[in-house]
Design an enzyme around this catalytic site. Structure first.
Site, PDB file in Angstrom:
ATOM      1  N   ARG A 194      -1.318   2.642   6.237  1.00  0.00           N
ATOM      2  CA  ARG A 194      -1.221   4.018   6.938  1.00  0.00           C
ATOM      3  C   ARG A 194      -0.861   5.148   5.765  1.00  0.00           C
ATOM      4  O   ARG A 194      -1.230   6.286   6.091  1.00  0.00           O
ATOM      5  CB  ARG A 194      -0.211   4.408   8.020  1.00  0.00           C
ATOM      6  CG  ARG A 194      -0.682   3.639   9.420  1.00  0.00           C
ATOM      7  CD  ARG A 194       0.488   3.500  10.190  1.00  0.00           C
ATOM      8  NE  ARG A 194       1.467   2.237   9.840  1.00  0.00           N
ATOM      9  CZ  ARG A 194       2.461   1.829  10.641  1.00  0.00           C
ATOM     10  NH1 ARG A 194       2.679   2.755  11.612  1.00  0.00           N
ATOM     11  NH2 ARG A 194       3.113   0.991  10.159  1.00  0.00           N
ATOM     12  N   LEU A 216      12.918  -5.794   1.312  1.00  0.00           N
ATOM     13  CA  LEU A 216      11.323  -6.250   1.603  1.00  0.00           C
ATOM     14  C   LEU A 216      10.407  -5.304   1.014  1.00  0.00           C
ATOM     15  O   LEU A 216      10.528  -4.112   1.591  1.00  0.00           O
ATOM     16  CB  LEU A 216      11.557  -6.338   3.178  1.00  0.00           C
ATOM     17  CG  LEU A 216      12.317  -7.155   3.844  1.00  0.00           C
ATOM     18  CD1 LEU A 216      12.202  -7.227   5.355  1.00  0.00           C
ATOM     19  CD2 LEU A 216      12.403  -8.433   3.283  1.00  0.00           C
ATOM     20  N   ALA A 217       9.649  -5.805   0.145  1.00  0.00           N
ATOM     21  CA  ALA A 217       8.698  -4.734  -0.503  1.00  0.00           C
ATOM     22  C   ALA A 217       7.288  -5.210  -0.440  1.00  0.00           C
ATOM     23  O   ALA A 217       6.749  -5.039  -1.670  1.00  0.00           O
ATOM     24  CB  ALA A 217       9.235  -4.463  -1.644  1.00  0.00           C
ATOM     25  N   THR A 271       7.991  -9.364   8.625  1.00  0.00           N
ATOM     26  CA  THR A 271       9.191  -9.110   7.767  1.00  0.00           C
ATOM     27  C   THR A 271       9.872 -10.639   7.726  1.00  0.00           C
ATOM     28  O   THR A 271      10.530 -10.626   6.864  1.00  0.00           O
ATOM     29  CB  THR A 271      10.094  -8.064   8.474  1.00  0.00           C
ATOM     30  OG1 THR A 271      10.087  -8.340   9.973  1.00  0.00           O
ATOM     31  CG2 THR A 271       9.404  -6.651   8.147  1.00  0.00           C
TER      32      THR A 271
HETATM   33  C1  UD1 Z   1      10.563  -2.601  10.983  1.00  0.00           C
HETATM   34  C2  UD1 Z   1      11.159  -3.601  12.154  1.00  0.00           C
HETATM   35  C3  UD1 Z   1      11.933  -2.423  13.054  1.00  0.00           C
HETATM   36  C4  UD1 Z   1      12.580  -1.495  12.281  1.00  0.00           C
HETATM   37  C5  UD1 Z   1      11.765  -0.779  11.289  1.00  0.00           C
HETATM   38  C6  UD1 Z   1      12.679   0.291  10.499  1.00  0.00           C
HETATM   39  C7  UD1 Z   1      10.380  -5.694  12.026  1.00  0.00           C
HETATM   40  C8  UD1 Z   1       9.546  -6.394  12.813  1.00  0.00           C
HETATM   41  N1  UD1 Z   1      10.457  -4.433  12.474  1.00  0.00           N
HETATM   42  O1  UD1 Z   1       9.332  -2.093  11.488  1.00  0.00           O
HETATM   43  O2  UD1 Z   1      12.294  -3.026  14.131  1.00  0.00           O
HETATM   44  O3  UD1 Z   1      12.840  -0.440  13.503  1.00  0.00           O
HETATM   45  O4  UD1 Z   1      11.379  -1.774  10.349  1.00  0.00           O
HETATM   46  O5  UD1 Z   1      11.936   0.978   9.452  1.00  0.00           O
HETATM   47  O6  UD1 Z   1      11.056  -5.929  11.038  1.00  0.00           O
HETATM   48  N2  UD1 Z   1       7.209  -5.907   4.618  1.00  0.00           N
HETATM   49  C9  UD1 Z   1       7.045  -7.264   3.820  1.00  0.00           C
HETATM   50  N3  UD1 Z   1       6.184  -8.062   4.400  1.00  0.00           N
HETATM   51  C10 UD1 Z   1       5.510  -8.022   5.276  1.00  0.00           C
HETATM   52  C11 UD1 Z   1       5.661  -6.975   6.068  1.00  0.00           C
HETATM   53  C12 UD1 Z   1       6.744  -6.098   5.858  1.00  0.00           C
HETATM   54  O7  UD1 Z   1       7.611  -7.273   2.725  1.00  0.00           O
HETATM   55  O8  UD1 Z   1       4.738  -9.024   5.623  1.00  0.00           O
HETATM   56  C13 UD1 Z   1       8.105  -5.125   3.931  1.00  0.00           C
HETATM   57  C14 UD1 Z   1       7.643  -3.767   3.790  1.00  0.00           C
HETATM   58  O9  UD1 Z   1       6.970  -3.574   2.500  1.00  0.00           O
HETATM   59  C15 UD1 Z   1       8.653  -2.801   4.332  1.00  0.00           C
HETATM   60  C16 UD1 Z   1       9.501  -3.439   5.130  1.00  0.00           C
HETATM   61  O10 UD1 Z   1       9.030  -4.689   5.092  1.00  0.00           O
HETATM   62  O11 UD1 Z   1       9.191  -2.256   3.068  1.00  0.00           O
HETATM   63  C17 UD1 Z   1       9.180  -3.099   6.690  1.00  0.00           C
HETATM   64  O12 UD1 Z   1       7.875  -3.326   6.986  1.00  0.00           O
HETATM   65  P1  UD1 Z   1       6.891  -2.391   8.135  1.00  0.00           P
HETATM   66  O13 UD1 Z   1       5.746  -2.986   8.195  1.00  0.00           O
HETATM   67  O14 UD1 Z   1       7.263  -0.999   7.758  1.00  0.00           O
HETATM   68  O15 UD1 Z   1       8.134  -2.724   9.299  1.00  0.00           O
HETATM   69  P2  UD1 Z   1       8.094  -1.712  10.553  1.00  0.00           P
HETATM   70  O16 UD1 Z   1       6.867  -1.659  11.454  1.00  0.00           O
HETATM   71  O17 UD1 Z   1       8.644  -0.452  10.219  1.00  0.00           O
END
Ligand code: UD1
Ligand code: CA
Length: 461
Positions: free
Chosen positions: A14, A7-8, A80
């Site tokens: 932030r 997932l990227a 995600t």
């Molecule tokens: C996520 C998890 C959390 C976990 C944490 C670990 C979910 C809902 N939560 O939270 O349980 O403890 O990772 O680091 O999954 N991304 C997309 N599309 C989106 C949103 C995010 O591709 O619409 C990608 C981001 O680029 C990133 C990854 O998914 O690489 C994680 O997204 P992020 O928003 O950082 O999730 P966390 O809030 O950290």
């Protein structure tokens, strides 16, 4: 067959960066590069990366990294779970396989942990196996909720958690193994009923529990493996951990780092046995360093090959080859595909650019060697300059074996100095010099007897 989805797509608000979060760097490499490496090392053959915010930046990077990596675009970015929904086609091609999902912003996850989790996943015939760890700081993470027997119930995001749930210190790493068919079922059933109105991938756990499937959490011993970076302070923390891990690995394999202050070594760098790396030294890219070198203090080396027994003291070496026994520094810059052959000595304040310098040649001080082919055993006097640029074009100087270049010589390129030719100090050389000739190209000295006494050009005291 094993497949993976990374997932990227997220912006990483932030980070306050212009680039997508996964492109933010840890030891000068984008975070996603570590995730891709770990996935490949774990034996995954088919990889799909979900891109979104500034997707072309991530796509261009991946194309260069490995053109076999597939991508799927997520626009807009609604969480995600929504990100994984964009990979439906990819998942459909792996219904009978196991699919690994990882966050692109978790560069410390390693192949060993991923493989142990896979083993656990297979042994228990799980539909979903998540990776978790007990951590000190649960701020912003998903808490792993279990019943009193320890059975998994669900993952609660910090933002949605009750005060009691916030106290759970077992964190979701954001890395999961799914059976392909079960993953498709889960993403078809994820809803956005939560604090952020996002589609959470973490809801897949509850969905598959309701479907009556086996589930499990592989709790990893190395709690750092689950860390991600959401802001630049966390990014610095990841740098610190990664730096320590890489330095430790080199030390265990026989590299001497008596003080790791400021020592940053890229993941692809190879260093030979008994080499010594001194403080404030950055070695990155596709760099190889031979045995018994002394590198540092204060060196910056990128994409270069350094032979055995080389001494580099306060040097910047870019895209170049330094052969065995070369001694450079302090304050030396070597760049643009230069080659310093065996036993070359380059001393203080010397720059070498796009040049080949032959075996045993010495340039001890204050010299510029640019666009030049220098033979072996040449001696450059202090302050030699190859004048390789006329304001429009760059041309080359050729200096034969055993030539002696007197101090403060200008070599106006294109020009050739024959083997064993001898240039008098202070010469400006515009014409080729035959071998073994002496060349003097400076105004002849004139002494005017008694001139000062008669003229008195200064005020007498
Ligand atoms: C996520 C998890 C959390 C976990 C944490 C670990 C979910 C809902 N939560 O939270 O349980 O403890 O990772 O680091 O999954 N991304 C997309 N599309 C989106 C949103 C995010 O591709 O619409 C990608 C981001 O680029 C990133 C990854 O998914 O690489 C994680 O997204 P992020 O928003 O950082 O999730 P966390 O809030 O950290
Ligand atoms: Ca994150």
């Amino acid at each position: 067959m094993k497949a993976a989805i990374i997932l990227a797509g997220g912006k990483g608000t932030r980070m306050k960066s212009d680039s997508p979060k996964v492109m933010c760097e840890v030891i000068f490499e984008p975070m996603i590069s570590y995730v891709v490496s770990a996935v490949k090392e774990a034996g995954v053959e088919d990889i799909c990366v979900i891109t979104g915010y500034k997707h072309e930046v991530v796509e261009n990077y991946l194309e260069k990294l490995d053109s076999n990596i597939k991508t799927a675009l997520q626009e807009p970015q609604l969480g995600t779970g929504h990100a994984v929904m964009q990979a439906r086609e990819f998942i459909s091609g792996h219904m009978e396989d196991d699919i690994l999902i990882l966050n692109g912003d978790g560069p410390l996850m390693d192949a060993d942990t991923v493989n142990k989790a896979y083993q656990y996943h297979k042994d228990n015939n799980n539909a979903i196996t998540l990776i978790s760890a007990v951590v000190d700081d649960t701020h912003g993470i998903g808490h792993i909720k279990r019943d009193k027997n320890g059975t998994l119930l669900k993952i609660v995001e910090d933002k949605d958690a009750t005060e009691d749930e916030k106290k759970i210190m077992e964190a979701n790493a954001g890395v999961y193994w799914f059976k392909g068919e079960e993953l498709l079922y889960a993403i078809n059933n994820i809803k956005n009923e939560n604090a952020q109105k996002e589609y959470y991938l973490t809801d897949a756990l509850e969905i598959l529990i309701k479907r009556g499937r086996n589930k499990g959490a592989y709790v990893c011993e190395n709690s750092e493996a689950v860390l991600g970076a959401n802001d630049r302070i966390q990014l610095m923390d990841l740098n610190t951990i990664m730096r320590r891990n890489i330095n430790n690995a080199h030390m265990l394999s026989g590299v001497d780092i008596p003080c790791t202050d400021g020592v940053m070594i890229g993941k692809k760098v190879k260093i030979g046995n008994s080499a010594q790396i001194l403080p404030n030294t950055i070695i990155i890219g596709e760099t190889e360093i031979g045995e018994n070198c002394v590198i540092g203090p204060n060196c910056y080396i990128k994409d270069s090959k350094i032979g055995k027994g080389v001494i580099l003291d306060n040097c910047k070496i870019l895209d170049s080859t330094i052969e065995d026994g070369v001694d450079c520094g302090p304050f030396v810059k070597v760049r643009a595909d230069s080659v310093l052959k065996k036993g070359v000595h380059i001393g203080n304040f010397v720059e070498v650019k796009n040049s080949i310098v032959g075996e045993g040649t010495k340039s001890a001080h204050l010299t510029y060697i640019g666009d030049s082919d220098v033979g072996s055993d040449v001696n450059f006097g202090c302050g030699t300059v190859t004048c390789n640029y006329d304001g429009k074009n760059k041309t080359r100087c050729k200096i034969g074996d055993g030539a002696f270049i007197g101090c403060n010589t200008n070599l106006i390129a294109p020009v050739e100095v024959g083997d064993k030719a001898y240039i008098a100090a202070g010469s400006t050389i515009t014409d080729n010099i035959p071998e073994e000739a002496l060349s003097i190209a400076r105004a002849k000295q004139v002494n005017k007897e008694g001139w000062v006494r008669k003229k008195k050009p200064y005020k007498e005291k």
